[in-house]
Write an enzyme that holds these catalytic residues in place. Structure first.
Site, short mmCIF file in Angstrom:
data_model
loop_
_atom_site.label_atom_id
_atom_site.label_comp_id
_atom_site.label_asym_id
_atom_site.label_seq_id
_atom_site.Cartn_x
_atom_site.Cartn_y
_atom_site.Cartn_z
CE LYS A 11 -3.91 -2.10 2.36
NZ LYS A 11 -4.78 -1.97 3.63
CE1 TYR A 51 -9.52 -2.61 0.09
CE2 TYR A 51 -9.11 -0.90 -1.40
CZ TYR A 51 -8.62 -1.66 -0.56
OH TYR A 51 -7.22 -1.80 -0.33
CG ASN A 114 -3.53 -2.55 6.86
OD1 ASN A 114 -3.35 -2.26 5.68
ND2 ASN A 114 -4.74 -3.00 7.24
CG HIS A 117 -5.33 -6.21 -0.02
ND1 HIS A 117 -6.51 -6.24 0.50
CD2 HIS A 117 -5.44 -7.01 -1.41
CE1 HIS A 117 -7.22 -7.27 -0.44
NE2 HIS A 117 -6.27 -7.63 -1.30
CD GLU A 128 -8.68 -9.18 -3.70
OE1 GLU A 128 -9.25 -8.74 -2.73
OE2 GLU A 128 -7.40 -9.74 -3.31
#
Length: 155
Positions: A11, A51, A114, A117, A128
């Protein structure tokens, strides 16, 4: 054991903190094979596609703002039970609650920022991966070390 593929995103916080090499190294050292790798900027449209199940949720605007805030590194990893192996390596979503030795436990303090992913199951991976990679961007190959990573009956 199922040979699986998983989408992994480093990310924007991982890219900005210059952790991509460290994260990639951990994945390779674990024995997973990289079959696709690229850097890109996630657009609002791409975020909404990735998402989709969260778009109507109250937290989505902050998620979209974060994931579109800078470049990401997208990769597809392959190996025996790659999805669960990566989920374990990543650690809990919240870095403060994640065990030391995991990516988030070693480098994270945030729930939202975080670092990484990973697909959460085979269905998610199947949905995905094509969002980020065309079929021709994924490379089929054998590694010379494959026989030293898993026994033949574990592949």
């Amino acid at each position: 054991m199922a040979n699986e593929r998983s989408l992994i995103l480093f990310k924007p916080d991982a890219v900005q903190r210059r952790l991509c090499g460290e994260l990639l190294s951990r994945i390779e050292k674990r024995g997973l094979k990289i079959v696709g790798l690229k850097m890109l900027q996630v657009t609002k449209e791409l975020s909404a596609q990735h998402y989709a199940e969260h778009v109507e949720k109250p937290f989505y605007p902050l998620l979209e703002e974060f994931i579109t805030s800078g470049p990401v590194v997208a990769l597809v990893v392959e190996g025996p039970e790659a999805i669960s192996v990566m989920r374990t390596m990543m650690g809990s979503t919240n870095g403060r609650e994640s065990a030391l030795g995991t990516i988030r436990g070693d480098f994270g303090l945030s729930r939202q920022m975080n670092l990484i992913h990973g697909s959460d199951g085979p269905e998610a991976a199947a949905r995905e991966i094509p969002i980020y990679f065309k079929a021709e961007e994924l490379i089929e190959y054998e590694t010379t070390l494959a026989g030293w990573v898993c026994a033949d009956d574990e592949k």
